[in-house]
Enzyme design. Sequence first.
Site, PDB file in Angstrom:
ATOM      1  N   HIS A  56       0.850  -1.203   0.000  1.00  0.00           N
ATOM      2  CA  HIS A  56       0.000   0.000   0.000  1.00  0.00           C
ATOM      3  C   HIS A  56       0.878   1.243   0.000  1.00  0.00           C
ATOM      4  O   HIS A  56       2.099   1.142   0.066  1.00  0.00           O
ATOM      5  CB  HIS A  56      -1.004  -0.016   1.151  1.00  0.00           C
ATOM      6  N   HIS A  58       1.332   3.924   2.041  1.00  0.00           N
ATOM      7  CA  HIS A  58       1.866   4.664   3.191  1.00  0.00           C
ATOM      8  C   HIS A  58       3.382   4.794   3.119  1.00  0.00           C
ATOM      9  O   HIS A  58       4.075   3.904   2.607  1.00  0.00           O
ATOM     10  CB  HIS A  58       1.449   3.988   4.503  1.00  0.00           C
ATOM     11  N   ASP A  60       5.778   4.460   5.143  1.00  0.00           N
ATOM     12  CA  ASP A  60       6.627   3.404   5.716  1.00  0.00           C
ATOM     13  C   ASP A  60       6.504   2.088   4.936  1.00  0.00           C
ATOM     14  O   ASP A  60       7.005   1.046   5.385  1.00  0.00           O
ATOM     15  CB  ASP A  60       6.324   3.200   7.213  1.00  0.00           C
ATOM     16  N   HIS A  61       5.858   2.154   3.771  1.00  0.00           N
ATOM     17  CA  HIS A  61       5.741   0.979   2.899  1.00  0.00           C
ATOM     18  C   HIS A  61       6.221   1.255   1.479  1.00  0.00           C
ATOM     19  O   HIS A  61       6.708   0.346   0.805  1.00  0.00           O
ATOM     20  CB  HIS A  61       4.294   0.466   2.894  1.00  0.00           C
ATOM     21  N   HIS A 114      -7.501  -0.857   5.499  1.00  0.00           N
ATOM     22  CA  HIS A 114      -6.461   0.032   6.047  1.00  0.00           C
ATOM     23  C   HIS A 114      -6.245   1.197   5.081  1.00  0.00           C
ATOM     24  O   HIS A 114      -6.274   2.361   5.471  1.00  0.00           O
ATOM     25  CB  HIS A 114      -5.187  -0.775   6.265  1.00  0.00           C
ATOM     26  N   ASP A 133      -0.160  -4.099   6.225  1.00  0.00           N
ATOM     27  CA  ASP A 133      -0.857  -3.615   7.419  1.00  0.00           C
ATOM     28  C   ASP A 133      -2.307  -4.086   7.450  1.00  0.00           C
ATOM     29  O   ASP A 133      -3.172  -3.430   8.036  1.00  0.00           O
ATOM     30  CB  ASP A 133      -0.825  -2.074   7.488  1.00  0.00           C
ATOM     31  N   HIS A 171       4.523  -4.902  10.993  1.00  0.00           N
ATOM     32  CA  HIS A 171       4.867  -4.230  12.260  1.00  0.00           C
ATOM     33  C   HIS A 171       4.918  -5.211  13.429  1.00  0.00           C
ATOM     34  O   HIS A 171       4.177  -6.190  13.456  1.00  0.00           O
ATOM     35  CB  HIS A 171       3.836  -3.141  12.603  1.00  0.00           C
TER      36      HIS A 171
HETATM   37 FE    FE Z   1       2.696   0.513   8.257  1.00  0.00          FE
HETATM   38 ZN    ZN Z   2       0.037   1.475   6.648  1.00  0.00          ZN
END
Ligand code: FE
Ligand code: ZN
Length: 255
Positions: A56, A58, A60-61, A114, A133, A171
């Site tokens: 996805h 985000h 941090d991805h 998400h 996530d 995570h």
């Molecule tokens: Fe994440």
């Molecule tokens: Zn995420």
Amino acid sequence: MPIEIRQFACLADNYGYLIRNRETGDVAAIDTPDVGAINSQLDAAGWRLTHVLNTHHHWDHAGGNLALKDKWGCKIIGPKAEAERIPGLDVAVGDGDVVMLGASKAIVYDTPGHTSGHIIFYFAEDAAAFVGDTIFAMGCGRLFEGTAEQMWRSLSKIADLPPQTKLYCAHEYTQGNAAFALSVDPFNEQLIARAHEVDRLRAEGTSTVPTDVAIELKTNPFLRAADPGLQAALGMSGAGAVEVFAETRRRKDNF
Ligand code: FE
Ligand code: ZN
């Protein structure tokens, strides 16, 4: 064709994954949380990055996509439904599409909730799913862009994978998730035992990821919305699964 999986912790609580097809030497990063960590893992393994598989959009991805593409010229594969938000995307994929890493085959599932276009990559031959996530050990992703009904359907796809399937989450949220899970499912013996085990592992600094489908079915409250015990603990006996899931997710947001 089996894949080799290299897992590493990065950022505050993320896991990065590098996967390698043993025969062809193709290597994919599952998401790009931390360019420095990914490059040092590649160096340490002596691997060359050929692909990025994004779950996805985000940061941090997908935040490391462009830097990695610049360095390695890797091919970036990511969710069709958020194509315009995935930096450097080369191939957009969605539900039922097949992604090949050399001779290793992954099936893509759409798992919105998400984010609106979240996808997961399921390597059936390896009994491994990279779930981003969508699901965590005893938890699930927050509903930033989707509805409870969408997320329930997405989680149900994961619940329907073979029970031995390993779930590689993005995570290390397990300890906090266990505390919440106990608050809504306090008489679940397997959950109580797992929470103790997780405390022990975390005290040693050991990772609790990957998890697997079988243990999540027994201990993850977000998969147990149809369970009479959980429903009773929530005061929702006989309610529909989506409704119970939505209430569980609301409580977690305020936990
Ligand atoms: Fe994440
Ligand atoms: Zn995420």
